[in-house]
Scaffold this active site. Structure first.
Site, short mmCIF file in Angstrom:
data_model
loop_
_atom_site.label_atom_id
_atom_site.label_comp_id
_atom_site.label_asym_id
_atom_site.label_seq_id
_atom_site.Cartn_x
_atom_site.Cartn_y
_atom_site.Cartn_z
N LEU A 96 -18.03 33.41 25.06
CA LEU A 96 -18.13 34.34 26.17
C LEU A 96 -18.75 35.67 25.72
O LEU A 96 -18.21 36.35 24.85
CB LEU A 96 -16.75 34.60 26.77
CG LEU A 96 -16.04 33.36 27.32
CD1 LEU A 96 -14.57 33.64 27.58
CD2 LEU A 96 -16.73 32.87 28.58
N ALA A 156 -11.06 41.94 28.25
CA ALA A 156 -11.48 41.58 29.61
C ALA A 156 -12.08 40.18 29.65
O ALA A 156 -11.45 39.24 30.13
CB ALA A 156 -12.48 42.61 30.15
N CYS A 157 -13.29 40.01 29.14
CA CYS A 157 -14.03 38.76 29.32
C CYS A 157 -13.48 37.62 28.49
O CYS A 157 -13.90 36.47 28.67
CB CYS A 157 -15.51 38.98 29.03
SG CYS A 157 -16.27 40.14 30.19
N VAL A 158 -12.54 37.89 27.58
CA VAL A 158 -11.78 36.83 26.93
C VAL A 158 -10.45 36.62 27.66
O VAL A 158 -10.12 35.51 28.09
CB VAL A 158 -11.52 37.14 25.44
CG1 VAL A 158 -10.63 36.07 24.81
CG2 VAL A 158 -12.84 37.25 24.69
#
Length: 209
Positions: free
Chosen positions: A18, A116-118
């Site tokens: 990601l 966040a994106c993890v």
């Protein structure tokens, strides 16, 4: 699905990468950036050696973050990163459907930013019934504290914390598994620091009588 305490097997797992993008890596403060890149490349190479499906997703490539980092792309040249707009890849239809299409129920996750994106897709995948392994040393956070807190939150929700070297060794497990021996050993020698130096020494310098 197999018992959750059983060791990882290649046929059970998929790797999810990601936002491994330079624009986001600039903001990493939880780990040395070169060490992070080393670990992500090692993980990507591990997935390739063991035949794991790889789903890569990126965001804001044109306006801020840039493409998948070249060294990561070089490790998985056949993987096309899926662009999305939101922070949570699980809420992006293309990314989620690509993960589901692998039919693998154990997800190995690496990404930026940990906070966040993890965290967001990991929590969503856990809620959807997946078993998720977060490769902590192949993720990067804005600060050491915020990275650690994000890992703790995911762990509390049921994610397993691991490292890239543990993933490789768990998938290999027996150095007499010849099909993956050369590839796994090459990754350790290139990315495994002192352990890799030791393996190289043993191969080149120690000759049994």
């Amino acid at each position: 699905m197999k018992d959750i305490d059983m060791l990882l097997e290649p046929e059970d797992c998929a790797l999810v990468l990601l936002d491994q993008q330079a624009g986001l890596a600039f903001g990493i403060g939880s780990i040395d950036r070169q060490a992070l890149l080393n670990n992500v490349v090692a993980l990507a190479r591990t997935a390739k050696v063991f035949g794991l499906p790889v789903i890569a997703s990126t965001s804001a490539t044109k306006v801020y973050s840039g493409p998948l980092m070249p060294a990561v792309h070089a490790a998985i040249p056949d993987v096309v990163a899926l662009e999305r707009r939101n922070m949570n890849a699980w809420e992006d239809d293309a990314a989620r459907l690509a993960i589901e299409a692998t039919t693998r129920r154990r997800l190995i996750v690496s990404g930026l930013l940990t906070e966040a994106c993890v965290t967001f897709p990991v929590l969503s995948a856990l809620s959807a019934g997946y078993e998720v392994y977060v490769v902590g040393d192949a993720c990067g956070g804005i600060t050491p504290a915020s990275h650690e807190l994000a890992l703790r939150r995911m762990e509390a929700a049921g994610a397993k914390m691991t490292s890239w070297i543990q993933i490789l060794l768990e998938l290999q497990r027996d150095w007499t598994r010849h099909a993956t021996y050369d590839g796994a050993r090459a990754i350790v020698e290139a990315h495994g620091g002192g352990y890799g130096i030791g393996l190289s020494y043993a191969r080149d310098m120690i000759h049994p009588v």
